[in-house]
Design a protein around this motif. Structure first.
Motif, PDB file in Angstrom:
ATOM      1  N   HIS A  44       0.803  -1.223   0.000  1.00 15.02           N
ATOM      2  CA  HIS A  44       0.000   0.000   0.000  1.00 15.02           C
ATOM      3  C   HIS A  44       0.837   1.274   0.000  1.00 15.02           C
ATOM      4  O   HIS A  44       0.481   2.259  -0.655  1.00 15.02           O
ATOM      5  CB  HIS A  44      -0.931  -0.009   1.215  1.00 15.02           C
ATOM      6  N   PHE A  45       1.940   1.262   0.752  1.00 19.21           N
ATOM      7  CA  PHE A  45       2.687   2.503   0.960  1.00 19.21           C
ATOM      8  C   PHE A  45       4.051   2.553   0.268  1.00 19.21           C
ATOM      9  O   PHE A  45       4.539   3.640  -0.036  1.00 19.21           O
ATOM     10  CB  PHE A  45       2.901   2.743   2.464  1.00 19.21           C
ATOM     11  N   ALA A  46       4.675   1.404   0.049  1.00 20.96           N
ATOM     12  CA  ALA A  46       6.051   1.414  -0.435  1.00 20.96           C
ATOM     13  C   ALA A  46       6.185   1.045  -1.909  1.00 20.96           C
ATOM     14  O   ALA A  46       6.940   1.681  -2.644  1.00 20.96           O
ATOM     15  CB  ALA A  46       6.916   0.478   0.417  1.00 20.96           C
ATOM     16  N   VAL A  47       5.469   0.019  -2.338  1.00 20.12           N
ATOM     17  CA  VAL A  47       5.628  -0.463  -3.713  1.00 20.12           C
ATOM     18  C   VAL A  47       4.711   0.340  -4.628  1.00 20.12           C
ATOM     19  O   VAL A  47       3.491   0.175  -4.594  1.00 20.12           O
ATOM     20  CB  VAL A  47       5.303  -1.967  -3.813  1.00 20.12           C
ATOM     21  N   LYS A  48       5.304   1.191  -5.422  1.00 15.28           N
ATOM     22  CA  LYS A  48       4.520   2.004  -6.355  1.00 15.28           C
ATOM     23  C   LYS A  48       4.587   1.448  -7.768  1.00 15.28           C
ATOM     24  O   LYS A  48       3.592   1.366  -8.478  1.00 15.28           O
ATOM     25  CB  LYS A  48       5.039   3.449  -6.339  1.00 15.28           C
ATOM     26  N   LYS A  49       5.789   1.036  -8.159  1.00 16.14           N
ATOM     27  CA  LYS A  49       5.991   0.517  -9.506  1.00 16.14           C
ATOM     28  C   LYS A  49       5.915  -1.008  -9.482  1.00 16.14           C
ATOM     29  O   LYS A  49       6.391  -1.637  -8.539  1.00 16.14           O
ATOM     30  CB  LYS A  49       7.355   0.979 -10.028  1.00 16.14           C
ATOM     31  N   TYR A  50       5.316  -1.579 -10.478  1.00 17.42           N
ATOM     32  CA  TYR A  50       5.172  -3.033 -10.591  1.00 17.42           C
ATOM     33  C   TYR A  50       4.421  -3.636  -9.400  1.00 17.42           C
ATOM     34  O   TYR A  50       4.709  -4.741  -8.968  1.00 17.42           O
ATOM     35  CB  TYR A  50       6.534  -3.709 -10.730  1.00 17.42           C
ATOM     36  N   LYS A  51       3.452  -2.892  -8.869  1.00 19.14           N
ATOM     37  CA  LYS A  51       2.718  -3.351  -7.689  1.00 19.14           C
ATOM     38  C   LYS A  51       1.970  -4.653  -7.961  1.00 19.14           C
ATOM     39  O   LYS A  51       1.980  -5.570  -7.138  1.00 19.14           O
ATOM     40  CB  LYS A  51       1.734  -2.270  -7.243  1.00 19.14           C
ATOM     41  N   VAL A  52       1.346  -4.757  -9.122  1.00 13.70           N
ATOM     42  CA  VAL A  52       0.579  -5.961  -9.459  1.00 13.70           C
ATOM     43  C   VAL A  52       1.505  -7.166  -9.572  1.00 13.70           C
ATOM     44  O   VAL A  52       1.187  -8.267  -9.092  1.00 13.70           O
ATOM     45  CB  VAL A  52      -0.203  -5.757 -10.767  1.00 13.70           C
ATOM     46  N   LEU A  53       2.671  -6.980 -10.189  1.00 18.41           N
ATOM     47  CA  LEU A  53       3.633  -8.072 -10.339  1.00 18.41           C
ATOM     48  C   LEU A  53       4.124  -8.561  -8.984  1.00 18.41           C
ATOM     49  O   LEU A  53       4.197  -9.777  -8.732  1.00 18.41           O
ATOM     50  CB  LEU A  53       4.820  -7.611 -11.185  1.00 18.41           C
ATOM     51  N   VAL A  54       4.439  -7.628  -8.086  1.00 19.17           N
ATOM     52  CA  VAL A  54       4.927  -7.992  -6.749  1.00 19.17           C
ATOM     53  C   VAL A  54       3.855  -8.746  -5.984  1.00 19.17           C
ATOM     54  O   VAL A  54       4.126  -9.773  -5.345  1.00 19.17           O
ATOM     55  CB  VAL A  54       5.375  -6.735  -5.974  1.00 19.17           C
ATOM     56  N   ARG A  55       2.607  -8.273  -6.069  1.00 17.28           N
ATOM     57  CA  ARG A  55       1.508  -8.964  -5.380  1.00 17.28           C
ATOM     58  C   ARG A  55       1.335 -10.371  -5.924  1.00 17.28           C
ATOM     59  O   ARG A  55       1.085 -11.312  -5.172  1.00 17.28           O
ATOM     60  CB  ARG A  55       0.205  -8.175  -5.532  1.00 17.28           C
ATOM     61  N   THR A  56       1.448 -10.514  -7.233  1.00 15.80           N
ATOM     62  CA  THR A  56       1.290 -11.835  -7.852  1.00 15.80           C
ATOM     63  C   THR A  56       2.378 -12.788  -7.381  1.00 15.80           C
ATOM     64  O   THR A  56       2.108 -13.953  -7.065  1.00 15.80           O
ATOM     65  CB  THR A  56       1.329 -11.708  -9.388  1.00 15.80           C
ATOM     66  N   ILE A  57       3.623 -12.313  -7.339  1.00 16.64           N
ATOM     67  CA  ILE A  57       4.746 -13.155  -6.914  1.00 16.64           C
ATOM     68  C   ILE A  57       4.570 -13.600  -5.463  1.00 16.64           C
ATOM     69  O   ILE A  57       4.797 -14.767  -5.125  1.00 16.64           O
ATOM     70  CB  ILE A  57       6.079 -12.407  -7.102  1.00 16.64           C
ATOM     71  N   ILE A  58       4.160 -12.679  -4.604  1.00 18.05           N
ATOM     72  CA  ILE A  58       4.006 -13.015  -3.186  1.00 18.05           C
ATOM     73  C   ILE A  58       2.806 -13.924  -2.968  1.00 18.05           C
ATOM     74  O   ILE A  58       2.817 -14.791  -2.083  1.00 18.05           O
ATOM     75  CB  ILE A  58       3.895 -11.722  -2.348  1.00 18.05           C
ATOM     76  N   PHE A  59       1.765 -13.763  -3.788  1.00 16.75           N
ATOM     77  CA  PHE A  59       0.581 -14.609  -3.634  1.00 16.75           C
ATOM     78  C   PHE A  59       0.773 -15.992  -4.248  1.00 16.75           C
ATOM     79  O   PHE A  59       0.073 -16.939  -3.871  1.00 16.75           O
ATOM     80  CB  PHE A  59      -0.640 -13.931  -4.290  1.00 16.75           C
ATOM     81  N   PHE A  60       1.731 -16.138  -5.141  1.00 15.99           N
ATOM     82  CA  PHE A  60       1.904 -17.376  -5.892  1.00 15.99           C
ATOM     83  C   PHE A  60       2.021 -18.621  -5.003  1.00 15.99           C
ATOM     84  O   PHE A  60       1.418 -19.661  -5.321  1.00 15.99           O
ATOM     85  CB  PHE A  60       3.130 -17.258  -6.810  1.00 15.99           C
ATOM     86  N   PRO A  61       2.785 -18.604  -3.878  1.00 16.51           N
ATOM     87  CA  PRO A  61       2.876 -19.818  -3.047  1.00 16.51           C
ATOM     88  C   PRO A  61       1.541 -20.315  -2.514  1.00 16.51           C
ATOM     89  O   PRO A  61       1.395 -21.504  -2.223  1.00 16.51           O
ATOM     90  CB  PRO A  61       3.788 -19.382  -1.889  1.00 16.51           C
ATOM     91  N   VAL A  62       0.554 -19.411  -2.410  1.00 17.78           N
ATOM     92  CA  VAL A  62      -0.752 -19.797  -1.870  1.00 17.78           C
ATOM     93  C   VAL A  62      -1.425 -20.835  -2.767  1.00 17.78           C
ATOM     94  O   VAL A  62      -2.109 -21.744  -2.281  1.00 17.78           O
ATOM     95  CB  VAL A  62      -1.655 -18.556  -1.709  1.00 17.78           C
ATOM     96  N   VAL A  63      -1.238 -20.730  -4.067  1.00 16.41           N
ATOM     97  CA  VAL A  63      -1.935 -21.618  -5.001  1.00 16.41           C
ATOM     98  C   VAL A  63      -1.152 -22.895  -5.275  1.00 16.41           C
ATOM     99  O   VAL A  63      -1.646 -23.776  -5.975  1.00 16.41           O
ATOM    100  CB  VAL A  63      -2.231 -20.895  -6.337  1.00 16.41           C
ATOM    101  N   LEU A  64       0.057 -23.006  -4.739  1.00 18.40           N
ATOM    102  CA  LEU A  64       0.829 -24.225  -4.940  1.00 18.40           C
ATOM    103  C   LEU A  64       0.298 -25.342  -4.047  1.00 18.40           C
ATOM    104  O   LEU A  64      -0.093 -25.087  -2.900  1.00 18.40           O
ATOM    105  CB  LEU A  64       2.308 -23.979  -4.610  1.00 18.40           C
ATOM    106  N   PRO A  65       0.274 -26.579  -4.517  1.00 22.91           N
ATOM    107  CA  PRO A  65      -0.137 -27.699  -3.651  1.00 22.91           C
ATOM    108  C   PRO A  65       0.815 -27.830  -2.463  1.00 22.91           C
ATOM    109  O   PRO A  65       2.032 -27.660  -2.604  1.00 22.91           O
ATOM    110  CB  PRO A  65      -0.028 -28.914  -4.585  1.00 22.91           C
ATOM    111  N   GLY A  66       0.249 -28.124  -1.286  1.00 22.40           N
ATOM    112  CA  GLY A  66       1.068 -28.255  -0.089  1.00 22.40           C
ATOM    113  C   GLY A  66       2.147 -29.312  -0.220  1.00 22.40           C
ATOM    114  O   GLY A  66       3.276 -29.139   0.259  1.00 22.40           O
TER     115      GLY A  66
END
Length: 248
Positions: free
Chosen positions: A46-68
Protein backbone atom coordinates in the motif's frame (compact mmCIF):
# COMPACT_ATOMS: atom_id res chain seq x y z
CA UNK A 1 -18.71 -49.40 23.72
CA UNK A 2 -16.72 -47.87 26.58
CA UNK A 3 -18.54 -44.59 27.23
CA UNK A 4 -16.16 -41.68 27.80
CA UNK A 5 -13.10 -43.74 28.73
CA UNK A 6 -11.35 -42.67 25.52
CA UNK A 7 -11.59 -39.03 26.60
CA UNK A 8 -10.04 -39.79 30.00
CA UNK A 9 -7.33 -41.76 28.22
CA UNK A 10 -6.30 -38.65 26.27
CA UNK A 11 -4.76 -36.98 29.30
CA UNK A 12 -2.79 -40.03 30.40
CA UNK A 13 -1.49 -40.78 26.90
CA UNK A 14 2.06 -39.42 26.67
CA UNK A 15 2.02 -39.56 22.85
CA UNK A 16 -1.13 -37.42 22.82
CA UNK A 17 0.36 -34.90 25.27
CA UNK A 18 3.58 -34.66 23.22
CA UNK A 19 1.57 -34.05 20.02
CA UNK A 20 -0.59 -31.47 21.80
CA UNK A 21 2.47 -29.55 23.05
CA UNK A 22 3.99 -29.58 19.58
CA UNK A 23 0.69 -28.43 18.07
CA UNK A 24 0.31 -25.51 20.49
CA UNK A 25 3.90 -24.38 19.91
CA UNK A 26 3.36 -24.61 16.16
CA UNK A 27 0.10 -22.64 16.39
CA UNK A 28 1.76 -19.86 18.40
CA UNK A 29 4.70 -19.48 16.01
CA UNK A 30 2.89 -19.94 12.69
CA UNK A 31 -0.26 -17.92 13.46
CA UNK A 32 1.84 -15.01 14.75
CA UNK A 33 4.12 -15.22 11.73
CA UNK A 34 1.36 -15.53 9.13
CA UNK A 35 -0.77 -12.63 10.37
CA UNK A 36 2.12 -10.32 11.32
CA UNK A 37 4.06 -10.80 8.08
CA UNK A 38 0.82 -10.66 6.10
CA UNK A 39 0.11 -7.27 7.70
CA UNK A 40 3.62 -5.96 7.02
CA UNK A 41 3.48 -7.18 3.42
CA UNK A 42 0.10 -5.49 2.90
CA UNK A 43 1.53 -2.25 4.28
CA UNK A 44 4.42 -2.60 1.84
CA UNK A 45 1.97 -3.06 -1.05
CA UNK A 46 0.00 0.00 0.00
CA UNK A 47 2.69 2.50 0.96
CA UNK A 48 6.05 1.41 -0.44
CA UNK A 49 5.63 -0.46 -3.71
CA UNK A 50 4.52 2.00 -6.35
CA UNK A 51 5.99 0.52 -9.51
CA UNK A 52 5.17 -3.03 -10.59
CA UNK A 53 2.72 -3.35 -7.69
CA UNK A 54 0.58 -5.96 -9.46
CA UNK A 55 3.63 -8.07 -10.34
CA UNK A 56 4.93 -7.99 -6.75
CA UNK A 57 1.51 -8.96 -5.38
CA UNK A 58 1.29 -11.84 -7.85
CA UNK A 59 4.75 -13.16 -6.91
CA UNK A 60 4.01 -13.01 -3.19
CA UNK A 61 0.58 -14.61 -3.63
CA UNK A 62 1.90 -17.38 -5.89
CA UNK A 63 2.88 -19.82 -3.05
CA UNK A 64 -0.75 -19.80 -1.87
CA UNK A 65 -1.94 -21.62 -5.00
CA UNK A 66 0.83 -24.22 -4.94
CA UNK A 67 -0.14 -27.70 -3.65
CA UNK A 68 1.07 -28.25 -0.09
CA UNK A 69 2.80 -31.49 -1.08
CA UNK A 70 4.73 -29.71 -3.86
CA UNK A 71 5.90 -27.00 -1.44
CA UNK A 72 6.96 -29.67 1.07
CA UNK A 73 8.97 -31.48 -1.61
CA UNK A 74 10.63 -28.20 -2.58
CA UNK A 75 11.73 -27.53 1.01
CA UNK A 76 12.77 -31.17 1.43
CA UNK A 77 15.12 -30.87 -1.56
CA UNK A 78 16.46 -27.54 -0.31
CA UNK A 79 17.42 -28.88 3.12
CA UNK A 80 18.36 -32.48 2.34
CA UNK A 81 21.86 -33.84 3.07
CA UNK A 82 21.68 -37.23 1.29
CA UNK A 83 22.32 -38.57 -1.29
CA UNK A 84 23.74 -35.16 -2.23
CA UNK A 85 23.64 -31.80 -0.54
CA UNK A 86 20.45 -29.80 -0.95
CA UNK A 87 20.52 -26.11 -1.89
CA UNK A 88 21.18 -24.80 1.64
CA UNK A 89 24.03 -27.18 2.48
CA UNK A 90 25.51 -26.73 -1.01
CA UNK A 91 25.56 -22.94 -0.53
CA UNK A 92 27.16 -23.35 2.89
CA UNK A 93 29.86 -25.48 1.31
CA UNK A 94 30.47 -22.96 -1.49
CA UNK A 95 30.97 -20.06 0.95
CA UNK A 96 33.20 -22.16 3.22
CA UNK A 97 30.80 -22.52 6.16
CA UNK A 98 31.04 -26.30 6.22
CA UNK A 99 30.75 -26.35 10.02
CA UNK A 100 27.08 -25.39 9.63
CA UNK A 101 26.25 -28.23 7.24
CA UNK A 102 23.83 -30.57 9.01
CA UNK A 103 20.82 -32.82 8.45
CA UNK A 104 18.29 -30.03 8.87
CA UNK A 105 15.27 -32.31 8.69
CA UNK A 106 16.94 -34.98 10.80
CA UNK A 107 17.03 -32.90 13.98
CA UNK A 108 13.92 -32.05 15.98
CA UNK A 109 14.58 -28.33 16.55
CA UNK A 110 15.64 -27.52 12.98
CA UNK A 111 12.90 -29.70 11.43
CA UNK A 112 10.28 -27.82 13.48
CA UNK A 113 11.77 -24.46 12.48
CA UNK A 114 11.79 -25.38 8.78
CA UNK A 115 8.18 -26.60 8.99
CA UNK A 116 7.13 -23.27 10.55
CA UNK A 117 9.07 -21.23 7.97
CA UNK A 118 7.50 -23.20 5.13
CA UNK A 119 3.92 -22.80 6.35
CA UNK A 120 4.40 -19.10 7.12
CA UNK A 121 5.92 -18.44 3.68
CA UNK A 122 3.10 -20.32 1.96
CA UNK A 123 0.33 -18.30 3.64
CA UNK A 124 1.80 -14.77 3.73
CA UNK A 125 0.33 -13.90 0.33
CA UNK A 126 -3.17 -15.00 1.36
CA UNK A 127 -3.29 -12.78 4.45
CA UNK A 128 -1.47 -9.93 2.69
CA UNK A 129 -4.14 -9.77 -0.03
CA UNK A 130 -6.99 -9.83 2.51
CA UNK A 131 -5.42 -7.08 4.65
CA UNK A 132 -4.47 -5.06 1.56
CA UNK A 133 -8.14 -5.05 0.53
CA UNK A 134 -9.05 -3.60 3.93
CA UNK A 135 -6.25 -1.02 3.65
CA UNK A 136 -7.52 0.07 0.25
CA UNK A 137 -10.93 0.79 1.81
CA UNK A 138 -9.46 3.21 4.36
CA UNK A 139 -10.08 6.77 3.23
CA UNK A 140 -6.92 8.59 2.23
CA UNK A 141 -8.34 11.71 3.90
CA UNK A 142 -8.02 10.06 7.32
CA UNK A 143 -4.35 9.31 6.77
CA UNK A 144 -3.65 12.76 5.34
CA UNK A 145 -5.40 14.41 8.29
CA UNK A 146 -3.28 12.42 10.72
CA UNK A 147 -0.10 13.43 8.88
CA UNK A 148 -1.15 17.09 8.95
CA UNK A 149 -1.71 16.78 12.71
CA UNK A 150 1.92 15.67 13.02
CA UNK A 151 1.55 11.89 13.32
CA UNK A 152 4.71 10.02 12.43
CA UNK A 153 4.77 6.56 10.82
CA UNK A 154 4.65 4.68 14.15
CA UNK A 155 1.79 6.82 15.50
CA UNK A 156 -0.08 6.45 12.22
CA UNK A 157 0.32 2.67 12.36
CA UNK A 158 -0.58 2.34 16.05
CA UNK A 159 -3.41 4.86 16.39
CA UNK A 160 -5.02 4.91 12.93
CA UNK A 161 -4.31 1.80 10.90
CA UNK A 162 -4.44 -0.90 13.59
CA UNK A 163 -7.82 0.20 15.05
CA UNK A 164 -9.33 0.42 11.55
CA UNK A 165 -7.86 -2.93 10.53
CA UNK A 166 -8.78 -4.73 13.75
CA UNK A 167 -11.89 -6.53 12.37
CA UNK A 168 -9.98 -7.98 9.42
CA UNK A 169 -7.01 -8.86 11.65
CA UNK A 170 -9.37 -10.76 13.95
CA UNK A 171 -10.78 -12.62 10.95
CA UNK A 172 -7.26 -13.48 9.70
CA UNK A 173 -6.29 -14.71 13.17
CA UNK A 174 -9.32 -17.03 13.29
CA UNK A 175 -8.51 -18.38 9.81
CA UNK A 176 -4.91 -19.00 10.80
CA UNK A 177 -5.76 -20.56 14.17
CA UNK A 178 -8.23 -23.06 12.76
CA UNK A 179 -5.82 -23.94 9.95
CA UNK A 180 -2.79 -24.45 12.17
CA UNK A 181 -4.67 -26.40 14.84
CA UNK A 182 -5.58 -29.06 12.28
CA UNK A 183 -2.24 -28.98 10.44
CA UNK A 184 -1.65 -32.26 8.62
CA UNK A 185 -0.61 -32.47 4.97
CA UNK A 186 2.45 -30.19 4.95
CA UNK A 187 4.09 -31.86 7.94
CA UNK A 188 3.23 -35.29 6.59
CA UNK A 189 4.83 -34.50 3.24
CA UNK A 190 7.89 -32.75 4.70
CA UNK A 191 8.84 -34.72 7.82
CA UNK A 192 6.19 -37.46 8.29
CA UNK A 193 6.04 -36.28 11.90
CA UNK A 194 9.72 -36.91 12.50
CA UNK A 195 12.42 -37.06 13.48
CA UNK A 196 10.87 -39.27 16.13
CA UNK A 197 7.66 -37.41 16.98
CA UNK A 198 9.18 -33.90 16.96
CA UNK A 199 6.80 -32.56 14.30
CA UNK A 200 3.80 -34.86 14.75
CA UNK A 201 0.58 -32.87 15.14
CA UNK A 202 -2.67 -33.96 16.76
CA UNK A 203 -4.21 -34.54 13.32
CA UNK A 204 -1.33 -36.82 12.36
CA UNK A 205 -1.62 -38.71 15.65
CA UNK A 206 -5.36 -39.04 15.11
CA UNK A 207 -4.81 -40.41 11.60
CA UNK A 208 -2.21 -42.94 12.77
CA UNK A 209 -4.38 -44.05 15.67
CA UNK A 210 -7.52 -44.56 13.58
CA UNK A 211 -6.20 -45.73 10.22
CA UNK A 212 -2.80 -47.28 10.96
CA UNK A 213 -3.59 -49.00 14.26
CA UNK A 214 -7.37 -49.34 13.65
CA UNK A 215 -8.30 -47.78 17.02
CA UNK A 216 -11.27 -45.99 15.53
CA UNK A 217 -12.92 -45.06 18.82
CA UNK A 218 -9.81 -43.47 20.30
CA UNK A 219 -9.00 -41.79 16.96
CA UNK A 220 -12.51 -40.30 16.92
CA UNK A 221 -12.00 -38.99 20.46
CA UNK A 222 -8.83 -37.19 19.30
CA UNK A 223 -10.75 -35.76 16.33
CA UNK A 224 -13.46 -34.43 18.66
CA UNK A 225 -10.75 -32.87 20.85
CA UNK A 226 -9.34 -31.06 17.78
CA UNK A 227 -12.84 -29.79 16.94
CA UNK A 228 -13.29 -28.49 20.50
CA UNK A 229 -9.86 -26.85 20.30
CA UNK A 230 -10.86 -24.96 17.15
CA UNK A 231 -14.18 -23.86 18.69
CA UNK A 232 -12.49 -22.64 21.90
CA UNK A 233 -9.78 -20.77 19.97
CA UNK A 234 -12.37 -19.04 17.78
CA UNK A 235 -14.51 -18.19 20.82
CA UNK A 236 -11.54 -16.71 22.72
CA UNK A 237 -10.55 -14.50 19.79
CA UNK A 238 -14.15 -13.34 19.35
CA UNK A 239 -14.47 -12.72 23.11
CA UNK A 240 -11.30 -10.63 23.09
CA UNK A 241 -12.66 -8.58 20.19
CA UNK A 242 -16.00 -8.07 21.95
CA UNK A 243 -14.29 -6.86 25.15
CA UNK A 244 -12.17 -4.44 23.16
CA UNK A 245 -15.33 -2.95 21.62
CA UNK A 246 -16.96 -2.62 25.05
CA UNK A 247 -13.93 -0.76 26.39
CA UNK A 248 -14.03 1.61 23.42
Amino acid sequence: FNGIKNYFKLFTDQAFITSLKMNLKYVLVVTTGQVTLGLLTALMFHFAVKKYKVLVRTIIFFPVVLPGVAVAQLFSKMFEITPTYGLINALLEVVGLTQFIQPWLGKGTTAFAILCIMDIWTAIGFYAVIIYGALADISGEIIEAAKIDGANAIQLFKSILIPLLKPILITCTIFSLTGTLKMFETATALTKGGPGHATRSLSMYMYDTAFTYSEYGYGSAIAIFILVECLIATWLVSLFNRKEKEVV
